[in-house]
Write a protein that holds these residues in place. Structure first.
Motif, PDB file in Angstrom:
ATOM      1  N   ALA A  21       0.826  -1.205   0.000  1.00 52.45           N
ATOM      2  CA  ALA A  21       0.000   0.000   0.000  1.00 52.45           C
ATOM      3  C   ALA A  21       0.859   1.254   0.000  1.00 52.45           C
ATOM      4  O   ALA A  21       0.477   2.283  -0.555  1.00 52.45           O
ATOM      5  CB  ALA A  21      -0.932  -0.005   1.211  1.00 52.45           C
ATOM      6  N   ALA A  22       2.010   1.173   0.609  1.00 53.51           N
ATOM      7  CA  ALA A  22       2.881   2.335   0.684  1.00 53.51           C
ATOM      8  C   ALA A  22       3.427   2.709  -0.682  1.00 53.51           C
ATOM      9  O   ALA A  22       3.904   3.816  -0.877  1.00 53.51           O
ATOM     10  CB  ALA A  22       4.020   2.061   1.657  1.00 53.51           C
ATOM     11  N   PHE A  23       3.374   1.819  -1.640  1.00 60.55           N
ATOM     12  CA  PHE A  23       3.926   2.092  -2.953  1.00 60.55           C
ATOM     13  C   PHE A  23       2.868   2.430  -3.989  1.00 60.55           C
ATOM     14  O   PHE A  23       3.162   2.488  -5.166  1.00 60.55           O
ATOM     15  CB  PHE A  23       4.786   0.913  -3.414  1.00 60.55           C
ATOM     16  N   ALA A  24       1.645   2.657  -3.560  1.00 60.51           N
ATOM     17  CA  ALA A  24       0.611   3.093  -4.499  1.00 60.51           C
ATOM     18  C   ALA A  24       0.988   4.477  -5.016  1.00 60.51           C
ATOM     19  O   ALA A  24       1.609   5.273  -4.320  1.00 60.51           O
ATOM     20  CB  ALA A  24      -0.750   3.127  -3.803  1.00 60.51           C
ATOM     21  N   THR A  25       0.616   4.750  -6.247  1.00 62.14           N
ATOM     22  CA  THR A  25       0.973   6.017  -6.881  1.00 62.14           C
ATOM     23  C   THR A  25      -0.273   6.856  -7.093  1.00 62.14           C
ATOM     24  O   THR A  25      -1.317   6.342  -7.467  1.00 62.14           O
ATOM     25  CB  THR A  25       1.653   5.738  -8.242  1.00 62.14           C
ATOM     26  N   ASP A  26      -0.140   8.142  -6.820  1.00 65.29           N
ATOM     27  CA  ASP A  26      -1.207   9.100  -7.099  1.00 65.29           C
ATOM     28  C   ASP A  26      -0.813   9.854  -8.358  1.00 65.29           C
ATOM     29  O   ASP A  26       0.220  10.528  -8.387  1.00 65.29           O
ATOM     30  CB  ASP A  26      -1.388  10.076  -5.935  1.00 65.29           C
ATOM     31  N   TYR A  27      -1.633   9.721  -9.397  1.00 68.82           N
ATOM     32  CA  TYR A  27      -1.372  10.392 -10.668  1.00 68.82           C
ATOM     33  C   TYR A  27      -2.306  11.582 -10.820  1.00 68.82           C
ATOM     34  O   TYR A  27      -3.506  11.457 -10.593  1.00 68.82           O
ATOM     35  CB  TYR A  27      -1.628   9.452 -11.850  1.00 68.82           C
ATOM     36  N   ASN A  32       0.920  18.856 -14.705  1.00 68.32           N
ATOM     37  CA  ASN A  32       0.677  20.266 -14.367  1.00 68.32           C
ATOM     38  C   ASN A  32      -0.398  20.910 -15.229  1.00 68.32           C
ATOM     39  O   ASN A  32      -0.964  21.926 -14.842  1.00 68.32           O
ATOM     40  CB  ASN A  32       1.977  21.065 -14.465  1.00 68.32           C
ATOM     41  N   SER A  33      -0.687  20.343 -16.388  1.00 69.03           N
ATOM     42  CA  SER A  33      -1.728  20.906 -17.254  1.00 69.03           C
ATOM     43  C   SER A  33      -3.119  20.610 -16.726  1.00 69.03           C
ATOM     44  O   SER A  33      -4.058  21.363 -16.957  1.00 69.03           O
ATOM     45  CB  SER A  33      -1.603  20.350 -18.672  1.00 69.03           C
ATOM     46  N   GLY A  34      -3.279  19.485 -16.028  1.00 71.42           N
ATOM     47  CA  GLY A  34      -4.585  19.103 -15.524  1.00 71.42           C
ATOM     48  C   GLY A  34      -5.486  18.567 -16.627  1.00 71.42           C
ATOM     49  O   GLY A  34      -5.034  18.122 -17.674  1.00 71.42           O
ATOM     50  N   TRP A  35      -6.788  18.612 -16.364  1.00 67.16           N
ATOM     51  CA  TRP A  35      -7.821  18.088 -17.264  1.00 67.16           C
ATOM     52  C   TRP A  35      -8.420  19.277 -18.002  1.00 67.16           C
ATOM     53  O   TRP A  35      -9.225  20.036 -17.446  1.00 67.16           O
ATOM     54  CB  TRP A  35      -8.862  17.359 -16.428  1.00 67.16           C
ATOM     55  N   LYS A  36      -7.972  19.486 -19.243  1.00 69.34           N
ATOM     56  CA  LYS A  36      -8.447  20.630 -20.019  1.00 69.34           C
ATOM     57  C   LYS A  36      -8.235  20.367 -21.503  1.00 69.34           C
ATOM     58  O   LYS A  36      -7.553  19.409 -21.893  1.00 69.34           O
ATOM     59  CB  LYS A  36      -7.721  21.912 -19.605  1.00 69.34           C
ATOM     60  N   LEU A  37      -8.787  21.219 -22.325  1.00 68.53           N
ATOM     61  CA  LEU A  37      -8.601  21.133 -23.770  1.00 68.53           C
ATOM     62  C   LEU A  37      -7.142  21.405 -24.117  1.00 68.53           C
ATOM     63  O   LEU A  37      -6.456  22.141 -23.413  1.00 68.53           O
ATOM     64  CB  LEU A  37      -9.505  22.136 -24.488  1.00 68.53           C
ATOM     65  N   GLY A  38      -6.686  20.791 -25.208  1.00 71.07           N
ATOM     66  CA  GLY A  38      -5.340  21.062 -25.701  1.00 71.07           C
ATOM     67  C   GLY A  38      -4.256  20.164 -25.137  1.00 71.07           C
ATOM     68  O   GLY A  38      -3.079  20.382 -25.412  1.00 71.07           O
ATOM     69  N   VAL A  39      -4.624  19.157 -24.342  1.00 67.29           N
ATOM     70  CA  VAL A  39      -3.641  18.227 -23.776  1.00 67.29           C
ATOM     71  C   VAL A  39      -3.846  16.869 -24.438  1.00 67.29           C
ATOM     72  O   VAL A  39      -4.973  16.413 -24.578  1.00 67.29           O
ATOM     73  CB  VAL A  39      -3.796  18.102 -22.243  1.00 67.29           C
ATOM     74  N   ASN A  40      -2.766  16.227 -24.829  1.00 67.23           N
ATOM     75  CA  ASN A  40      -2.844  14.900 -25.438  1.00 67.23           C
ATOM     76  C   ASN A  40      -2.767  13.863 -24.316  1.00 67.23           C
ATOM     77  O   ASN A  40      -1.680  13.555 -23.821  1.00 67.23           O
ATOM     78  CB  ASN A  40      -1.719  14.706 -26.447  1.00 67.23           C
ATOM     79  N   TYR A  41      -3.908  13.329 -23.913  1.00 64.13           N
ATOM     80  CA  TYR A  41      -3.949  12.395 -22.786  1.00 64.13           C
ATOM     81  C   TYR A  41      -3.433  11.008 -23.158  1.00 64.13           C
ATOM     82  O   TYR A  41      -3.014  10.263 -22.275  1.00 64.13           O
ATOM     83  CB  TYR A  41      -5.358  12.354 -22.178  1.00 64.13           C
ATOM     84  N   THR A  42      -3.441  10.684 -24.441  1.00 64.16           N
ATOM     85  CA  THR A  42      -2.833   9.421 -24.879  1.00 64.16           C
ATOM     86  C   THR A  42      -1.338   9.478 -24.626  1.00 64.16           C
ATOM     87  O   THR A  42      -0.743   8.551 -24.065  1.00 64.16           O
ATOM     88  CB  THR A  42      -3.121   9.162 -26.372  1.00 64.16           C
ATOM     89  N   THR A  43      -0.717  10.587 -25.010  1.00 66.25           N
ATOM     90  CA  THR A  43       0.715  10.777 -24.769  1.00 66.25           C
ATOM     91  C   THR A  43       1.007  10.812 -23.277  1.00 66.25           C
ATOM     92  O   THR A  43       1.979  10.222 -22.807  1.00 66.25           O
ATOM     93  CB  THR A  43       1.205  12.080 -25.447  1.00 66.25           C
ATOM     94  N   TRP A  44       0.147  11.495 -22.519  1.00 64.37           N
ATOM     95  CA  TRP A  44       0.355  11.580 -21.065  1.00 64.37           C
ATOM     96  C   TRP A  44       0.372  10.189 -20.428  1.00 64.37           C
ATOM     97  O   TRP A  44       1.197   9.910 -19.551  1.00 64.37           O
ATOM     98  CB  TRP A  44      -0.739  12.444 -20.411  1.00 64.37           C
ATOM     99  N   ALA A  45      -0.519   9.300 -20.853  1.00 68.86           N
ATOM    100  CA  ALA A  45      -0.637   7.974 -20.237  1.00 68.86           C
ATOM    101  C   ALA A  45       0.472   7.015 -20.666  1.00 68.86           C
ATOM    102  O   ALA A  45       0.752   6.043 -19.964  1.00 68.86           O
ATOM    103  CB  ALA A  45      -2.005   7.366 -20.558  1.00 68.86           C
ATOM    104  N   GLU A  46       1.119   7.286 -21.810  1.00 67.14           N
ATOM    105  CA  GLU A  46       2.166   6.391 -22.308  1.00 67.14           C
ATOM    106  C   GLU A  46       3.302   6.268 -21.303  1.00 67.14           C
ATOM    107  O   GLU A  46       3.747   7.259 -20.727  1.00 67.14           O
ATOM    108  CB  GLU A  46       2.731   6.908 -23.641  1.00 67.14           C
ATOM    109  N   GLY A  47       3.755   5.032 -21.109  1.00 66.48           N
ATOM    110  CA  GLY A  47       4.881   4.782 -20.218  1.00 66.48           C
ATOM    111  C   GLY A  47       4.517   4.710 -18.750  1.00 66.48           C
ATOM    112  O   GLY A  47       5.382   4.439 -17.922  1.00 66.48           O
TER     113      GLY A  47
END
Length: 166
Positions: A21-27, A32-47
């Motif tokens: 549990a101590a190694f769970a990650t909060d994404y 820093n861009s957050g949830w908004k228009l103009g962000v590529n969320y596919t690229t963000w999730a990669e890796g």
């Protein structure tokens, strides 16, 4: 001497129980861009290796965007077919990843989804096999990372035990 070995055993059991549990990650979706228009969320999730126990947080201006969990078909259509589903609207929507599998999220305001405000991720079991490494990730397997983290926890517990019992 028996009480010291009992204390050590109890500390080791606690450390091993708490370690995953101590190694769970909060994404934060979009970093820093957050949830908004103009962000590529596919690229963000990669890796990223999302695991059961992790949390994803959608940060946005309330009233301007929202977050709706949908299925794969609805994701492609950018619309929810679930008439009883209610989108999240707080602007700080924390979503715990409780089960493995694909997860789909969209913004249902206006044409936001069709303009790219949609996210699909794959959630892996907490201690299962890791996905194939990508250039953005380490080549270490999930088992290696878990073993390494567990070893570090055990060393920390032993050091604490030694300091307490000294």
């Amino acid at each position: 001497m028996a009480s010291r070995s009992s204390a050590f055993l109890i500390m080791m059991i606690i450390a091993l129980a708490v370690a995953p549990a101590a190694f769970a990650t909060d994404y934060m979706v979009g970093d820093n861009s957050g949830w908004k228009l103009g962000v590529n969320y596919t690229t963000w999730a990669e890796g990223k290796s999302f695991r059961v126990g992790d949390t994803i947080t959608f940060m946005y201006a309330p009233g301007v965007h929202n977050v709706m969990k949908v299925n794969g078909t609805d994701f492609q259509k950018c619309a929810s077919s679930n008439e009883t589903a209610v989108p999240r609207t707080t602007g700080n929507d924390e979503i715990p990843l409780m089960t493995p599998g694909k997860k789909w999220y969209i913004c249902t305001i206006g044409e936001h989804c069709s303009k790219g405000m949609k996210l699909v991720i794959t959630v892996w079991a907490a201690e299962g096999p890791s996905p194939a490494p990508t250039p953005a990730t380490s080549a270490a397997t999930g088992a290696e990372v878990f073993a390494s983290r567990t070893c570090m926890w055990m060393l920390a517990v032993m050091a604490a035990y030694k300091m307490i019992m000294a």
